[in-house]
Design an enzyme around this catalytic site. Structure first.
Site, mmCIF file in Angstrom:
data_model
loop_
_atom_site.group_PDB
_atom_site.id
_atom_site.type_symbol
_atom_site.label_atom_id
_atom_site.label_comp_id
_atom_site.label_asym_id
_atom_site.label_seq_id
_atom_site.Cartn_x
_atom_site.Cartn_y
_atom_site.Cartn_z
ATOM 1 N N CYS A 23 0.876 -1.182 0.000
ATOM 2 C CA CYS A 23 0.000 0.000 0.000
ATOM 3 C C CYS A 23 0.912 1.231 0.000
ATOM 4 O O CYS A 23 2.118 1.114 0.238
ATOM 5 C CB CYS A 23 -0.872 -0.016 1.241
ATOM 6 S SG CYS A 23 0.108 0.123 2.740
ATOM 7 N N HIS A 71 5.861 -6.228 7.895
ATOM 8 C CA HIS A 71 5.731 -7.630 8.287
ATOM 9 C C HIS A 71 6.145 -8.518 7.126
ATOM 10 O O HIS A 71 5.313 -9.193 6.527
ATOM 11 C CB HIS A 71 4.278 -7.936 8.674
ATOM 12 C CG HIS A 71 3.919 -7.413 10.016
ATOM 13 N ND1 HIS A 71 2.722 -6.820 10.286
ATOM 14 C CD2 HIS A 71 4.611 -7.391 11.172
ATOM 15 C CE1 HIS A 71 2.694 -6.455 11.551
ATOM 16 N NE2 HIS A 71 3.828 -6.791 12.108
ATOM 17 N N HIS A 80 3.367 1.861 11.088
ATOM 18 C CA HIS A 80 2.367 1.675 12.154
ATOM 19 C C HIS A 80 2.347 2.840 13.140
ATOM 20 O O HIS A 80 1.392 3.001 13.879
ATOM 21 C CB HIS A 80 2.702 0.460 13.023
ATOM 22 C CG HIS A 80 2.739 -0.833 12.292
ATOM 23 N ND1 HIS A 80 1.780 -1.204 11.401
ATOM 24 C CD2 HIS A 80 3.609 -1.867 12.362
ATOM 25 C CE1 HIS A 80 2.069 -2.406 10.942
ATOM 26 N NE2 HIS A 80 3.167 -2.815 11.499
ATOM 27 N N GLU A 82 0.107 -0.698 15.907
ATOM 28 C CA GLU A 82 -0.562 0.557 15.510
ATOM 29 C C GLU A 82 -1.499 1.029 16.619
ATOM 30 O O GLU A 82 -1.532 2.211 16.969
ATOM 31 C CB GLU A 82 -1.359 0.357 14.206
ATOM 32 C CG GLU A 82 -2.082 1.635 13.786
ATOM 33 C CD GLU A 82 -3.104 1.404 12.687
ATOM 34 O OE1 GLU A 82 -2.855 0.595 11.771
ATOM 35 O OE2 GLU A 82 -4.167 2.048 12.732
ATOM 36 N N SER A 129 2.016 -5.830 2.780
ATOM 37 C CA SER A 129 3.458 -5.893 3.002
ATOM 38 C C SER A 129 4.135 -6.943 2.115
ATOM 39 O O SER A 129 5.261 -7.349 2.382
ATOM 40 C CB SER A 129 3.732 -6.180 4.478
ATOM 41 O OG SER A 129 2.924 -7.247 4.920
HETATM 42 FE FE1 F3S Z 1 -3.251 2.357 4.696
HETATM 43 FE FE2 F3S Z 1 -1.017 1.288 4.245
HETATM 44 FE FE3 F3S Z 1 -1.136 3.469 5.557
HETATM 45 S S1 F3S Z 1 -2.846 0.214 4.790
HETATM 46 S S2 F3S Z 1 -2.978 3.250 6.667
HETATM 47 S S3 F3S Z 1 -1.696 3.234 3.406
HETATM 48 S S4 F3S Z 1 0.288 1.831 5.960
#
Ligand code: F3S
Length: 284
Positions: free
Chosen positions: A12, A42, A77, A129, A267
């Site tokens: 992401c 991870h 996190h 987190e 991840s």
């Molecule tokens: Fe979303 Fe990835 Fe940030 S899941 S909250 S863009 S670390």
């Protein structure tokens, strides 16, 4: 056989940003030794590669005592305010790779606390987190993860509450828990802080899993968002496989299958996804 690869599979934006920041730091020698506060993601493979470039993972501020001064990278996190303060007072520099979506939650709980609202975090209390978020709350906080806890909840201290969620929490489950808590008559400010990247990835997994004969979910066993993708896919398609790399996949299990879907957690590096995708396609 048709192979459908989810467009949202893999890193992401927050994880990509954090990983890039660590690699960048390894290329600035004047930064001194580079440490990450917990594994940057991870994923054992990425962490090992970074180790080979001299990046050392530390798990607590106490571990820094006695280590040569350098730069500590906060992972996506995020961490509590106290951790920042301790790192700085130990004489280390900080590079903050906290995902901006997580940072937004830190700001929300801090601001809502100033308004006298106690904080309910919908999420897993053991997840770093969530522990980091609690470290930014100025008012009492509680973590609610399931229906039982939501039903049993009664106000912590104030009548005014703010509900927020762990970024990777399942949206439908979040809605269900918020509905239960909302019926208790408190003054509630509810902020849906589930990350869009997670919701999109979960919805795409659901859509693909509902129309394939087999589904492959790729990601580290310790990754909570990959585990959730697995649960969602498994619900739609009983024939769902959770693998970390191609090595875990028994391709003979796919011999009589017409179509297969592939997705991956936030991840999971791209090359692992590509390797699985290519091999499934070649095999059939
Ligand atoms: Fe979303 Fe990835 Fe940030 S899941 S909250 S863009 S670390």
């Amino acid at each position: 056989m048709e192979v459908i690869l989810a467009k949202s599979a893999g890193f992401c934006p927050g994880v990509q940003r954090a990983v890039n920041m660590v690699y960048e730091q390894t290329e600035i020698p004047e930064r001194g030794p580079v440490y990450t506060y917990g594994p940057i993601i991870h994923n054992d493979e990425v962490v090992r590669d970074l180790e080979s470039r001299g990046v050392r993972v530390i798990h607590s501020v106490d571990e820094l005592a006695g280590l040569p001064k350098g730069t500590v990278i906060i992972r996506s996190h995020g961490v509590s305010r106290e951790v920042y303060e301790k790192i700085e007072s130990g004489g280390f520099d900080i590079v903050d790779a906290t995902c901006p979506f997580v940072k937004r939650i830190h700001n929300i709980v801090e601001e809502q606390g100033k308004e006298g609202r106690d904080i309910i975090i919908i999420g897993n209390p053991d997840h770093p987190e969530v522990q980091g978020i609690r470290g930014w709350c100025r008012t009492p906080s509680v973590v609610i993860e399931n229906v039982d806890e939501a039903v049993r909840f009664s106000r912590i201290n104030a009548e005014k509450l703010c509900i927020i969620s762990q970024t990777t929490f399942n949206y439908n489950k979040f809605k269900e828990l918020v509905e239960i808590i909302s019926k208790k008559g408190y003054d509630i400010n509810c902020v849906n802080s589930i990350c869009n990247a997670t919701a999109v990835r979960q919805q795409e997994a659901r859509d693909i899993a509902s129309k394939v004969d087999a589904m492959i979910v790729i990601g580290d066993k310790s990754s909570s968002n990959t585990q959730k993708l697995y649960e969602i896919s498994q619900k739609e398609c009983g024939n769902t496989y959770y693998i970390q790399t191609l090595v875990d996949l028994d391709l003979t299990a796919f011999e009589s299958i017409r179509n297969v879907g592939i997705t991956a957690g936030a991840s999971t590096p791209n090359h692992i996804i590509e390797e699985v995708h290519t091999n499934v396609r070649i095999k059939f």
